[in-house]
Design an enzyme around this catalytic site. Structure first.
Site, mmCIF file in Angstrom:
data_model
loop_
_atom_site.group_PDB
_atom_site.id
_atom_site.type_symbol
_atom_site.label_atom_id
_atom_site.label_comp_id
_atom_site.label_asym_id
_atom_site.label_seq_id
_atom_site.Cartn_x
_atom_site.Cartn_y
_atom_site.Cartn_z
ATOM 1 N N LYS A 54 12.911 -7.023 -6.655
ATOM 2 C CA LYS A 54 12.707 -5.591 -6.847
ATOM 3 C C LYS A 54 13.833 -4.990 -7.700
ATOM 4 C CE LYS A 54 10.156 -5.186 -2.511
ATOM 5 N NZ LYS A 54 9.888 -4.356 -1.314
ATOM 6 N N TYR B 107 0.459 -2.062 -4.475
ATOM 7 C CA TYR B 107 0.692 -1.693 -3.072
ATOM 8 C C TYR B 107 -0.448 -0.836 -2.508
ATOM 9 C CZ TYR B 107 5.467 -3.582 -2.840
ATOM 10 O OH TYR B 107 6.560 -4.410 -2.793
ATOM 11 N N HIS C 147 10.039 -8.951 -2.556
ATOM 12 C CA HIS C 147 8.709 -8.912 -1.937
ATOM 13 C C HIS C 147 8.179 -10.340 -1.888
ATOM 14 C CE1 HIS C 147 4.501 -8.024 -1.149
ATOM 15 N NE2 HIS C 147 4.234 -8.907 -2.098
ATOM 16 N N GLU D 48 -2.412 -11.313 -5.300
ATOM 17 C CA GLU D 48 -1.189 -10.811 -5.943
ATOM 18 C C GLU D 48 -0.845 -11.624 -7.196
ATOM 19 O OE1 GLU D 48 1.860 -10.632 -2.916
ATOM 20 O OE2 GLU D 48 0.827 -9.018 -1.852
HETATM 21 P P1 CMP Z 1 7.378 -5.360 0.897
HETATM 22 O O1 CMP Z 1 7.482 -6.669 1.578
HETATM 23 O O2 CMP Z 1 7.427 -5.315 -0.582
HETATM 24 O O3 CMP Z 1 6.022 -4.642 1.380
HETATM 25 C C1 CMP Z 1 5.880 -3.257 1.487
HETATM 26 C C2 CMP Z 1 7.149 -2.510 1.229
HETATM 27 O O4 CMP Z 1 7.180 -1.199 1.704
HETATM 28 C C3 CMP Z 1 8.287 -3.176 1.970
HETATM 29 O O5 CMP Z 1 8.567 -4.435 1.429
HETATM 30 C C4 CMP Z 1 9.369 -2.134 1.852
HETATM 31 O O6 CMP Z 1 10.016 -2.148 0.591
HETATM 32 C C5 CMP Z 1 8.536 -0.868 1.967
HETATM 33 N N1 CMP Z 1 8.628 -0.333 3.321
HETATM 34 C C6 CMP Z 1 8.143 -0.851 4.448
HETATM 35 N N2 CMP Z 1 8.418 -0.074 5.497
HETATM 36 C C7 CMP Z 1 9.096 0.981 5.006
HETATM 37 C C8 CMP Z 1 9.657 2.133 5.592
HETATM 38 N N3 CMP Z 1 9.575 2.373 6.904
HETATM 39 N N4 CMP Z 1 10.276 3.015 4.778
HETATM 40 C C9 CMP Z 1 10.346 2.791 3.443
HETATM 41 N N5 CMP Z 1 9.828 1.704 2.832
HETATM 42 C C10 CMP Z 1 9.216 0.818 3.600
#
Ligand code: CMP
Length: 138
Positions: A10, A50, A116, A127
């Site tokens: 990221k 997303y 991610h 994806e």
């Molecule tokens: P990722 O594994 O990329 O999948 C979804 C993303 O949403 C996660 O990682 C975080 O970067 C983000 N995310 C998940 N929960 C939260 C939260 N409570 N607040 C902000 N960002 C979040």
């Protein structure tokens, strides 16, 4: 079972010059880089990627964070690559991530959590197809 999975370094990881360190962890764990590119995501690309999180309260923040700078998008391949990558990443919230994981060592917060990784076989295929065409995989 040999699998492929999608990893994204990221913006917070790319900006802090952590690309090499993170890629080394994948390779040292026996995962192979099948494809890799650095890319600035558009708002539309991040929203589409997303889309499953669209109803979540953090969706806007997530899209903003993912478009805040270039990301590195990687297809990892190897034995149980999906689970292996998730072990290497650690829990979504770095405060809950195990010692020695990427997120424990590098993530700044639950939002800026550095990497991610696909969470299932089905999502990995979706994806990978979202970012790579068949001719870009080798
Ligand atoms: P990722 O594994 O990329 O999948 C979804 C993303 O949403 C996660 O990682 C975080 O970067 C983000 N995310 C998940 N929960 C939260 C939260 N409570 N607040 C902000 N960002 C979040």
């Amino acid at each position: 079972m040999i699998e492929q999975t999608l990893s994204i370094i990221k913006p917070d990881g790319a900006q802090r010059n952590l690309i090499g360190k993170i890629v080394s962890r994948f390779e040292e764990a026996g995962l192979r880089i099948a494809a890799m590119k650095k890319k600035q995501l558009s708002k539309q690309e991040a929203e589409g990627f997303y889309a499953v999180h669209k109803a979540r309260p953090f969706y806007g923040e997530l899209v903003q964070m993912m478009t805040g700078g270039p990301v590195v998008i990687i297809v990892l391949e190897g034995e149980n690559a999906i689970a292996r990558n998730r072990e290497l990443m650690g829990a979504t919230d770095p405060a809950k991530a195990d010692k020695g994981t990427i997120r424990k060592d590098f993530a700044k917060s639950i939002g800026e959590n550095t990497v991610h990784g696909s969470d299932s076989k089905e999502n990995a295929a979706t994806e990978i197809n979202y970012f790579f065409s068949a001719t870009e995989l080798s």
